[in-house]
Design a protein around this motif. Structure first.
Motif, PDB file in Angstrom:
ATOM      1  N   SER A  90     -13.736  -0.456  -5.821  1.00  0.00           N
ATOM      2  CA  SER A  90     -14.922  -0.165  -6.637  1.00  0.00           C
ATOM      3  C   SER A  90     -14.571   0.415  -7.998  1.00  0.00           C
ATOM      4  O   SER A  90     -15.466   0.691  -8.790  1.00  0.00           O
ATOM      5  CB  SER A  90     -15.840   0.803  -5.888  1.00  0.00           C
ATOM      6  N   GLY A  91     -13.282   0.605  -8.263  1.00  0.00           N
ATOM      7  CA  GLY A  91     -12.847   1.076  -9.564  1.00  0.00           C
ATOM      8  C   GLY A  91     -12.915   2.575  -9.758  1.00  0.00           C
ATOM      9  O   GLY A  91     -12.877   3.065 -10.874  1.00  0.00           O
ATOM     10  N   ARG A  92     -12.991   3.335  -8.690  1.00  0.00           N
ATOM     11  CA  ARG A  92     -13.080   4.787  -8.788  1.00  0.00           C
ATOM     12  C   ARG A  92     -11.713   5.472  -8.781  1.00  0.00           C
ATOM     13  O   ARG A  92     -11.649   6.687  -8.854  1.00  0.00           O
ATOM     14  CB  ARG A  92     -13.929   5.345  -7.667  1.00  0.00           C
ATOM     15  N   VAL A  93     -10.643   4.693  -8.704  1.00  0.00           N
ATOM     16  CA  VAL A  93      -9.291   5.244  -8.706  1.00  0.00           C
ATOM     17  C   VAL A  93      -8.695   5.058 -10.095  1.00  0.00           C
ATOM     18  O   VAL A  93      -8.711   3.955 -10.643  1.00  0.00           O
ATOM     19  CB  VAL A  93      -8.415   4.543  -7.638  1.00  0.00           C
ATOM     20  N   ASP A  94      -8.176   6.131 -10.660  1.00  0.00           N
ATOM     21  CA  ASP A  94      -7.483   6.061 -11.952  1.00  0.00           C
ATOM     22  C   ASP A  94      -6.093   5.483 -11.689  1.00  0.00           C
ATOM     23  O   ASP A  94      -5.227   6.143 -11.135  1.00  0.00           O
ATOM     24  CB  ASP A  94      -7.387   7.457 -12.570  1.00  0.00           C
ATOM     25  N   ARG A  95      -5.902   4.251 -12.066  1.00  0.00           N
ATOM     26  CA  ARG A  95      -4.656   3.552 -11.737  1.00  0.00           C
ATOM     27  C   ARG A  95      -3.450   4.112 -12.471  1.00  0.00           C
ATOM     28  O   ARG A  95      -2.322   3.868 -12.086  1.00  0.00           O
ATOM     29  CB  ARG A  95      -4.811   2.061 -12.013  1.00  0.00           C
ATOM     30  N   SER A  96      -3.664   4.884 -13.520  1.00  0.00           N
ATOM     31  CA  SER A  96      -2.531   5.504 -14.215  1.00  0.00           C
ATOM     32  C   SER A  96      -1.910   6.621 -13.374  1.00  0.00           C
ATOM     33  O   SER A  96      -0.767   7.014 -13.609  1.00  0.00           O
ATOM     34  CB  SER A  96      -2.972   6.053 -15.569  1.00  0.00           C
ATOM     35  N   LEU A  97      -2.632   7.127 -12.387  1.00  0.00           N
ATOM     36  CA  LEU A  97      -2.101   8.171 -11.517  1.00  0.00           C
ATOM     37  C   LEU A  97      -1.222   7.615 -10.390  1.00  0.00           C
ATOM     38  O   LEU A  97      -0.516   8.369  -9.751  1.00  0.00           O
ATOM     39  CB  LEU A  97      -3.252   8.960 -10.877  1.00  0.00           C
ATOM     40  N   LEU A  98      -1.263   6.303 -10.179  1.00  0.00           N
ATOM     41  CA  LEU A  98      -0.512   5.702  -9.081  1.00  0.00           C
ATOM     42  C   LEU A  98       0.933   5.457  -9.487  1.00  0.00           C
ATOM     43  O   LEU A  98       1.206   4.934 -10.566  1.00  0.00           O
ATOM     44  CB  LEU A  98      -1.161   4.377  -8.671  1.00  0.00           C
ATOM     45  N   ASP A  99       1.865   5.836  -8.621  1.00  0.00           N
ATOM     46  CA  ASP A  99       3.280   5.521  -8.863  1.00  0.00           C
ATOM     47  C   ASP A  99       3.545   4.051  -8.594  1.00  0.00           C
ATOM     48  O   ASP A  99       4.225   3.384  -9.372  1.00  0.00           O
ATOM     49  CB  ASP A  99       4.180   6.378  -7.965  1.00  0.00           C
ATOM     50  N   VAL A 100       3.025   3.549  -7.488  1.00  0.00           N
ATOM     51  CA  VAL A 100       3.178   2.146  -7.108  1.00  0.00           C
ATOM     52  C   VAL A 100       1.792   1.595  -6.832  1.00  0.00           C
ATOM     53  O   VAL A 100       1.023   2.166  -6.052  1.00  0.00           O
ATOM     54  CB  VAL A 100       4.064   2.010  -5.840  1.00  0.00           C
ATOM     55  N   ASP A 101       1.456   0.493  -7.454  1.00  0.00           N
ATOM     56  CA  ASP A 101       0.154  -0.133  -7.254  1.00  0.00           C
ATOM     57  C   ASP A 101       0.362  -1.446  -6.512  1.00  0.00           C
ATOM     58  O   ASP A 101       0.559  -2.492  -7.114  1.00  0.00           O
ATOM     59  CB  ASP A 101      -0.523  -0.362  -8.603  1.00  0.00           C
ATOM     60  N   GLU A 102       0.337  -1.369  -5.190  1.00  0.00           N
ATOM     61  CA  GLU A 102       0.609  -2.540  -4.377  1.00  0.00           C
ATOM     62  C   GLU A 102      -0.575  -3.520  -4.339  1.00  0.00           C
ATOM     63  O   GLU A 102      -0.407  -4.662  -3.933  1.00  0.00           O
ATOM     64  CB  GLU A 102       0.947  -2.102  -2.954  1.00  0.00           C
ATOM     65  N   LEU A 103      -1.732  -3.093  -4.754  1.00  0.00           N
ATOM     66  CA  LEU A 103      -2.911  -3.962  -4.733  1.00  0.00           C
ATOM     67  C   LEU A 103      -3.229  -4.567  -6.083  1.00  0.00           C
ATOM     68  O   LEU A 103      -4.269  -5.195  -6.262  1.00  0.00           O
ATOM     69  CB  LEU A 103      -4.121  -3.180  -4.228  1.00  0.00           C
ATOM     70  N   ALA A 104      -2.362  -4.393  -7.072  1.00  0.00           N
ATOM     71  CA  ALA A 104      -2.651  -4.856  -8.425  1.00  0.00           C
ATOM     72  C   ALA A 104      -2.810  -6.377  -8.496  1.00  0.00           C
ATOM     73  O   ALA A 104      -3.631  -6.873  -9.236  1.00  0.00           O
ATOM     74  CB  ALA A 104      -1.550  -4.411  -9.375  1.00  0.00           C
ATOM     75  N   GLY A 105      -2.077  -7.121  -7.712  1.00  0.00           N
ATOM     76  CA  GLY A 105      -2.140  -8.577  -7.772  1.00  0.00           C
ATOM     77  C   GLY A 105      -3.254  -9.180  -6.959  1.00  0.00           C
ATOM     78  O   GLY A 105      -3.468 -10.379  -6.977  1.00  0.00           O
ATOM     79  N   ARG A 106      -3.993  -8.387  -6.249  1.00  0.00           N
ATOM     80  CA  ARG A 106      -5.052  -8.924  -5.364  1.00  0.00           C
ATOM     81  C   ARG A 106      -6.399  -8.781  -5.941  1.00  0.00           C
ATOM     82  O   ARG A 106      -6.776  -7.928  -6.618  1.00  0.00           O
ATOM     83  CB  ARG A 106      -5.001  -8.198  -4.017  1.00  0.00           C
TER      84      ARG A 106
END
Length: 106
Positions: A90-106
């Motif tokens: 839903s876009g409520r996660v600040d992706r800049s805080l993630l070390d690894v974004d395993e869901l970025a390609g989905r």
């Protein structure tokens, strides 16, 4: 002596539950709140169950406490995973805080 130990465990579990509740109110984002909703809460429930086990001591009560502990340990991580996934989608996660974004390609 076991009643005192049971009381200490009950008090420690209640304090961890209180800390988890305060963390839910105070932490700023979904990921921090998800962490505080599962980690101290589960440990608090397990401490409460251990305190109850020391106080009750009957086989039927101990069996019920073990079932509650197993249910709690099996459902809390799944609930946290689903909350995190829903927040990410839903876009409520600040992706800049993630070390690894395993869901970025989905």
């Amino acid at each position: 002596m076991t009643d005192w130990a049971g009381g200490v465990l009950l008090l420690a579990g209640a304090v961890l539950g209180l800390v988890a509740g305060i963390g839910l109110v105070r932490f700023p984002d979904v990921l921090d709140r998800m962490h505080t909703a599962t980690k101290p809460q589960v440990l608090g429930v397990l401490l409460l169950l251990a305190g109850l086990a020391l106080r009750l001591r009957t086989p039927s009560d101990l069996g019920m406490l073990v079932l509650v502990a197993i249910f709690q340990l099996s459902t809390a991580p799944v609930a946290a995973q689903m909350i995190g996934r829903a927040a990410y989608r839903s876009g409520r996660v600040d992706r800049s805080l993630l070390d690894v974004d395993e869901l970025a390609g989905r």
